[in-house]
Structure formats: structure tokens, C-alpha cells
Write a protein that holds these residues in place. Structure first.
Motif, short mmCIF file in Angstrom:
data_model
loop_
_atom_site.label_atom_id
_atom_site.label_comp_id
_atom_site.label_asym_id
_atom_site.label_seq_id
_atom_site.Cartn_x
_atom_site.Cartn_y
_atom_site.Cartn_z
N VAL A 199 -11.12 -25.71 -63.31
CA VAL A 199 -11.02 -24.90 -61.92
C VAL A 199 -10.74 -25.94 -60.92
CG1 VAL A 199 -12.36 -23.23 -60.84
CG2 VAL A 199 -12.32 -22.91 -63.25
N ILE A 200 -11.64 -26.68 -60.72
CA ILE A 200 -11.43 -27.72 -59.40
C ILE A 200 -9.88 -28.48 -59.51
CG2 ILE A 200 -12.33 -29.86 -58.18
CD1 ILE A 200 -15.09 -29.23 -59.61
N GLU A 258 -17.78 -35.05 -58.21
CA GLU A 258 -19.13 -34.74 -58.41
C GLU A 258 -19.97 -34.75 -57.03
OE1 GLU A 258 -21.06 -37.23 -61.17
OE2 GLU A 258 -19.50 -36.98 -62.71
N THR A 259 -19.36 -35.65 -56.25
CA THR A 259 -20.15 -35.64 -54.77
C THR A 259 -19.77 -34.66 -53.73
OG1 THR A 259 -18.38 -37.19 -54.01
CG2 THR A 259 -20.21 -38.36 -55.07
N GLU A 260 -18.54 -34.19 -54.23
CA GLU A 260 -17.85 -32.81 -53.22
C GLU A 260 -18.26 -31.62 -53.76
OE1 GLU A 260 -16.56 -33.34 -50.09
OE2 GLU A 260 -16.89 -35.42 -50.56
N GLY A 303 -3.01 -26.95 -54.48
CA GLY A 303 -3.01 -27.71 -53.01
C GLY A 303 -4.11 -27.41 -52.18
N PHE A 304 -5.28 -26.93 -52.43
CA PHE A 304 -6.36 -26.83 -51.66
C PHE A 304 -6.99 -27.93 -51.24
CE2 PHE A 304 -5.98 -22.53 -53.26
CZ PHE A 304 -6.63 -21.72 -52.02
N LYS A 305 -7.40 -28.15 -50.21
CA LYS A 305 -8.20 -29.20 -49.59
C LYS A 305 -9.56 -29.31 -50.10
CE LYS A 305 -5.20 -30.84 -46.22
NZ LYS A 305 -4.30 -31.69 -46.78
N ILE A 306 -10.36 -30.22 -50.25
CA ILE A 306 -11.41 -30.26 -50.94
C ILE A 306 -12.50 -29.34 -50.15
CG2 ILE A 306 -13.52 -31.65 -51.33
CD1 ILE A 306 -11.39 -32.75 -53.07
N ALA A 307 -12.54 -29.22 -48.84
CA ALA A 307 -13.58 -28.43 -48.29
C ALA A 307 -12.99 -26.79 -48.68
CB ALA A 307 -13.52 -28.63 -46.78
N LYS A 362 -15.20 -24.26 -50.60
CA LYS A 362 -15.77 -22.83 -50.31
C LYS A 362 -15.33 -21.80 -51.17
CE LYS A 362 -15.19 -20.26 -45.83
NZ LYS A 362 -14.61 -20.02 -44.51
N MET A 363 -14.11 -21.93 -51.65
CA MET A 363 -13.71 -20.80 -52.57
C MET A 363 -14.53 -20.62 -53.64
SD MET A 363 -10.00 -20.02 -53.98
CE MET A 363 -9.40 -19.05 -52.87
N LEU A 364 -15.12 -21.76 -54.10
CA LEU A 364 -15.93 -21.68 -55.54
C LEU A 364 -17.18 -21.04 -55.00
CD1 LEU A 364 -15.22 -25.46 -57.13
CD2 LEU A 364 -14.75 -23.01 -57.99
#
Length: 112
Positions: free
Chosen positions: A58-59, A30-32, A67-71, A75-77
Motif C-alpha cells: 500500500v505504501i 518503518e520510521t515514517e 507519486g505522493f510525498k511521504i507526509a 496522512k492518507m493512510l
């Protein structure tokens, strides 16, 4: 979730169990991810609607499965909202087909 089709909101515990993640991870996400904002009561109890749960799926797919990093996931979202959701649905369908094929194989093995 389909446990109760008449239920409008789910607790953080119910959502965490369904997605198979911890409650603290959901709070962290929620914070990210700015789009993930469940309704909160006066006592600050989170209430997740179906749209929130779909967003979490989705997240989860981006971060845990792909395996995506949070950032990178954030960005993709932001850049490709529709494409990410379609990709998630394709992955869910493929996992469902895989499970059905495994069940079919077990049944066929039982016949031999």
C-alpha cells in the motif's frame, strides 16, 4: 508472497526483492509510517508477516506509483485506511489484466 505458503515470516531481504525496493528504503518507511512495525527478534532481525507485506505494498503504491510525498501518504493512510487498501487492490487487478491482455496480444500476433 506465495513462495512458501507455510512460511509465517519473511526477512527484510526477501521482502525488498519481492517489492523491488532496497532494504534501506524499507527501514526508512518503518520510521515514517507508524503502522509498519515488523516483528523483531532478540538480535533485532526484522521478520515481516503477510500483513506487514500488504502494508508495504500500500505504501509503495502511494509513494512510488501514485507519486505522493511521504507526509501525504502517511496522512492518507491515517485518514482513509480502508479506501487506500481497496484502491491498492484495484490497481493490482488492473495491472494483472493489463499483463494478461499483453500476453493475449502476443499470442494473437503469433497467429497472423
Amino acid at each position: 508472497m506465495a513462495e512458501n505458503p507455510h512460511k509465517l515470516y519473511y526477512s527484510i531481504k526477501e521482502v525488498a526483492q519481492q517489492i523491488n525496493v532496497s532494504e534501506s528504503l524499507l527501514r526508512y518507511w518503518e520510521t515514517e509510517f507508524p503502522h509498519l512495525r515488523p516483528k523483531t527478534t532478540g538480535n533485532r532481525v526484522r521478520q515481516y508477516a503477510e500483513k506487514d507485506i500488504e502494508q508495504i505494498k500500500v505504501i509503495y503504491n502511494l509513494v512510488k506509483v501514485r507519486g505522493f510525498k511521504i507526509a501525504a501518504a502517511r496522512k492518507m493512510l491515517q485518514e482513509n485506511r480502508n479506501g487506500v487498501e481497496k484502491s491498492q487492490k484495484v490497481m493490482e487487478t488492473l495491472f494483472s489484466v493489463r499483463d494478461q491482455l499483453k500476453d493475449l496480444k502476443k499470442q494473437l500476433d503469433g497467429l497472423v
